[in-house]
Design a protein around this motif. Structure first.
Motif, PDB file in Angstrom:
ATOM      1  N   TRP A  13     -11.651 -55.428 -37.604  1.00  0.00           N
ATOM      2  CA  TRP A  13     -10.839 -55.777 -38.765  1.00  0.00           C
ATOM      3  C   TRP A  13     -10.186 -57.155 -38.682  1.00  0.00           C
ATOM      4  O   TRP A  13      -9.467 -57.470 -37.754  1.00  0.00           O
ATOM      5  CB  TRP A  13      -9.727 -54.748 -38.967  1.00  0.00           C
ATOM      6  CG  TRP A  13     -10.320 -53.385 -39.048  1.00  0.00           C
ATOM      7  CD1 TRP A  13      -9.831 -52.251 -38.528  1.00  0.00           C
ATOM      8  CD2 TRP A  13     -11.539 -53.016 -39.677  1.00  0.00           C
ATOM      9  NE1 TRP A  13     -10.657 -51.209 -38.797  1.00  0.00           N
ATOM     10  CE2 TRP A  13     -11.710 -51.653 -39.498  1.00  0.00           C
ATOM     11  CE3 TRP A  13     -12.509 -53.718 -40.383  1.00  0.00           C
ATOM     12  CZ2 TRP A  13     -12.796 -50.955 -39.987  1.00  0.00           C
ATOM     13  CZ3 TRP A  13     -13.611 -53.030 -40.871  1.00  0.00           C
ATOM     14  CH2 TRP A  13     -13.729 -51.670 -40.686  1.00  0.00           C
ATOM     15  N   SER A  15      -8.154 -58.157 -41.281  1.00  0.00           N
ATOM     16  CA  SER A  15      -6.907 -58.054 -42.046  1.00  0.00           C
ATOM     17  C   SER A  15      -5.712 -57.856 -41.109  1.00  0.00           C
ATOM     18  O   SER A  15      -5.753 -57.072 -40.185  1.00  0.00           O
ATOM     19  CB  SER A  15      -6.989 -56.880 -43.023  1.00  0.00           C
ATOM     20  OG  SER A  15      -5.750 -56.697 -43.668  1.00  0.00           O
ATOM     21  N   ARG A  69      -7.063 -55.730 -48.133  1.00  0.00           N
ATOM     22  CA  ARG A  69      -7.394 -55.184 -46.807  1.00  0.00           C
ATOM     23  C   ARG A  69      -8.823 -54.635 -46.788  1.00  0.00           C
ATOM     24  O   ARG A  69      -9.573 -54.864 -45.853  1.00  0.00           O
ATOM     25  CB  ARG A  69      -6.398 -54.085 -46.438  1.00  0.00           C
ATOM     26  CG  ARG A  69      -6.719 -53.365 -45.129  1.00  0.00           C
ATOM     27  CD  ARG A  69      -5.656 -52.319 -44.802  1.00  0.00           C
ATOM     28  NE  ARG A  69      -6.015 -51.517 -43.656  1.00  0.00           N
ATOM     29  CZ  ARG A  69      -5.844 -51.884 -42.392  1.00  0.00           C
ATOM     30  NH1 ARG A  69      -5.325 -53.068 -42.131  1.00  0.00           N
ATOM     31  NH2 ARG A  69      -6.179 -51.093 -41.399  1.00  0.00           N
ATOM     32  N   ARG A  70      -9.205 -53.922 -47.844  1.00  0.00           N
ATOM     33  CA  ARG A  70     -10.540 -53.358 -47.911  1.00  0.00           C
ATOM     34  C   ARG A  70     -11.599 -54.456 -47.956  1.00  0.00           C
ATOM     35  O   ARG A  70     -12.646 -54.363 -47.304  1.00  0.00           O
ATOM     36  CB  ARG A  70     -10.654 -52.431 -49.132  1.00  0.00           C
ATOM     37  CG  ARG A  70     -12.019 -51.802 -49.384  1.00  0.00           C
ATOM     38  CD  ARG A  70     -12.521 -50.941 -48.237  1.00  0.00           C
ATOM     39  NE  ARG A  70     -11.666 -49.867 -47.846  1.00  0.00           N
ATOM     40  CZ  ARG A  70     -11.540 -48.699 -48.461  1.00  0.00           C
ATOM     41  NH1 ARG A  70     -12.218 -48.451 -49.565  1.00  0.00           N
ATOM     42  NH2 ARG A  70     -10.743 -47.765 -47.973  1.00  0.00           N
ATOM     43  N   GLN A  73     -12.128 -55.819 -44.514  1.00  0.00           N
ATOM     44  CA  GLN A  73     -12.934 -54.912 -43.708  1.00  0.00           C
ATOM     45  C   GLN A  73     -14.416 -55.011 -44.075  1.00  0.00           C
ATOM     46  O   GLN A  73     -15.288 -55.036 -43.201  1.00  0.00           O
ATOM     47  CB  GLN A  73     -12.440 -53.481 -43.880  1.00  0.00           C
ATOM     48  CG  GLN A  73     -11.035 -53.254 -43.344  1.00  0.00           C
ATOM     49  CD  GLN A  73     -10.511 -51.856 -43.657  1.00  0.00           C
ATOM     50  OE1 GLN A  73     -11.094 -51.125 -44.448  1.00  0.00           O
ATOM     51  NE2 GLN A  73      -9.413 -51.493 -43.026  1.00  0.00           N
ATOM     52  N   GLU A 187     -10.275 -45.206 -44.056  1.00  0.00           N
ATOM     53  CA  GLU A 187     -10.420 -46.436 -43.294  1.00  0.00           C
ATOM     54  C   GLU A 187     -11.880 -46.622 -42.903  1.00  0.00           C
ATOM     55  O   GLU A 187     -12.516 -45.703 -42.379  1.00  0.00           O
ATOM     56  CB  GLU A 187      -9.560 -46.391 -42.032  1.00  0.00           C
ATOM     57  CG  GLU A 187      -8.075 -46.523 -42.290  1.00  0.00           C
ATOM     58  CD  GLU A 187      -7.712 -47.895 -42.821  1.00  0.00           C
ATOM     59  OE1 GLU A 187      -8.220 -48.908 -42.288  1.00  0.00           O
ATOM     60  OE2 GLU A 187      -6.937 -47.957 -43.796  1.00  0.00           O
ATOM     61  N   ASP A 189     -14.881 -47.664 -40.684  1.00  0.00           N
ATOM     62  CA  ASP A 189     -15.082 -47.672 -39.234  1.00  0.00           C
ATOM     63  C   ASP A 189     -16.336 -48.493 -38.937  1.00  0.00           C
ATOM     64  O   ASP A 189     -17.433 -48.140 -39.383  1.00  0.00           O
ATOM     65  CB  ASP A 189     -15.257 -46.238 -38.720  1.00  0.00           C
ATOM     66  CG  ASP A 189     -15.273 -46.161 -37.203  1.00  0.00           C
ATOM     67  OD1 ASP A 189     -15.623 -47.167 -36.555  1.00  0.00           O
ATOM     68  OD2 ASP A 189     -14.951 -45.085 -36.659  1.00  0.00           O
TER      69      ASP A 189
END
Length: 398
Positions: A13, A15, A69-70, A73, A187, A189
């Motif tokens: 990540w 973010s 954030r997404r 990712q 979330e 992964d």
């Protein structure tokens, strides 16, 4: 499917944000709504293309909480997948972090709000992406350097969605891809395969697949001998599950896709001769069946003004479809223009092979006029008891 000669098989990540969802939304909208961000263009050398991630919403739709954030990712997973797969296939990219970042190393994303409300029907189908690109160029003071635009359309939470994913482009002109942004909890992964877990719920494989089209990649299916699952540019996951393996969620990049991506300016870091179509002459081309290895070896020699680094051979799909499962193969071109490539698996007993060359300036062409697989030099083949033979083409098919 034919494993030569005639054997059949069943077919991290980036973010840094830990703010509450509401604050994330407020900060995201405020940041991206700020007029003209000059630093965006300044962080890229003049004339160099950017790989832009864009969130698009209709005029009456608010961006979902946590989208920044997404996006970070998704960008991290995409970079990791593309770089690792290209490297694994022998084509390590010079640029390993193609998505733009700010001075602190955080990903930079674009936000565009449409002129029309969701119920207008203006954003239900592809075709409006040029207006999104035009709006982003003006809002963020971007130069027109043939960028790549990865547009994510958010029409609202499920069951609302943008359903018709598309993409297209080449190394000359840049490209675009458009897909749905799905707002669901959870979330991501990085250890999950692209077609597994939340990745599949977000249609991540399909979204990166469309980005592949934006980078100029054609549909290319999996090779059974690879035993690595579905290919990035292969069929939809549900189709692969129905036709090949209902339990397999792994996704990989085939050799041919890696070869064709390697010198794209996004991954090479160079725009030298980007808009120059290579001039070349194919001085020899022949195919010989290797009985011990059970493969057709195609060899030849190329004279060209811009060096070619690889040759790609693609089994052409029958007229009317089937290209998602096309077999493809790649081989290197040496400094003298000589090349060889092994064709080890075919889908049909007879058909056409398309042959194209990957050049150092990022162009992939077989005829020196067009881009990609459709420009490939066509050579018919047939599978016999003796193996696979290249058939001398007619004058019209040469």
């Amino acid at each position: 499917m034919h494993e030569i000669p005639t054997a059949r098989r069943p077919v991290q990540w980036a973010s840094q944000c830990n703010l509450p969802a509401l604050l994330i939304l407020v900060a995201f909208v405020w940041l991206l709504a700020t007029p003209v961000q000059n630093c965006w263009a300044q962080n890229s050398p003049q004339g160099y293309p950017l790989l832009n991630m864009v969130l698009f919403v209709p005029s009456d739709v608010q961006p979902p909480p946590g989208v920044q954030r997404r996006f970070a990712q998704i960008a991290a997973i995409t970079e990791d997948f593309l770089v690792k797969e290209m490297t694994k296939n022998g084509y390590p990219p010079a640029v390993t972090t193609p998505f733009p970042r700010d001075d602190s190393g955080n990903y930079k994303f674009l936000f565009i709000r449409g002129e029309h409300p969701m119920d207008s029907g203006k954003y239900d189908k592809p075709g409006f992406h040029p207006s999104v690109i035009e709006a982003a160029v003006k809002k963020y003071n971007l130069s027109r350097d043939r960028h790549i635009w990865w547009i994510w359309v958010y029409l609202g939470d499920p069951p609302k969605r943008f359903s018709d994913y598309r993409g297209g482009g080449n190394s000359f002109d840049g490209g675009w891809a458009i897909c749905n942004y799905t707002n669901i909890p959870g979330e991501l992964d990085p250890k999950f395969p692209l077609a597994g877990g939340l990745n599949q719920d977000l249609t991540l494989k399909a979204c990166i697949h469309e980005l592949g089209h934006g980078l100029g990649m054609p549909h290319l299916g999996p090779i059974s001998r690879d035993r690595r699952g579905n290919t990035l540019m292969g069929p939809q996951t549900k189709v692969y599950h129905n036709k090949v393996d209902a339990r397999e969620n792994k996704v990989y990049m085939c050799d041919a896709t890696a070869a064709m991506l390697w010198k794209h300016p996004i991954f090479s870091g160079s725009i030298a001769q980007r808009t120059q179509m290579p001039k070349f002459e194919l001085t020899s081309l022949q195919g010989e069946f290797n009985r011990n290895g059970r493969y057709l070896e195609i060899t030849g020699e190329l004279n060209t003004d811009i060096p070619a680094h690889s040759v790609v051979v693609i089994e052409e799909a029958p007229h009317g479809g089937g290209d998602y499962f096309r077999k493809s193969f790649a081989g290197k071109v040496d400094q003298n223009g000589k090349f060889r490539v092994k064709v080890s698996e075919l889908e049909r007993e007879q058909g056409d092979l398309r042959i194209l060359f990957c050049f150092e300036n990022g162009v992939n062409t077989g005829d020196g006029q067009g881009h990609g697989d459709k420009s490939g030099l066509t050579r018919p083949y047939k599978v016999t008891r003796r193996g696979v033979e290249l058939v001398e083409p007619t004058a019209a098919g040469s």
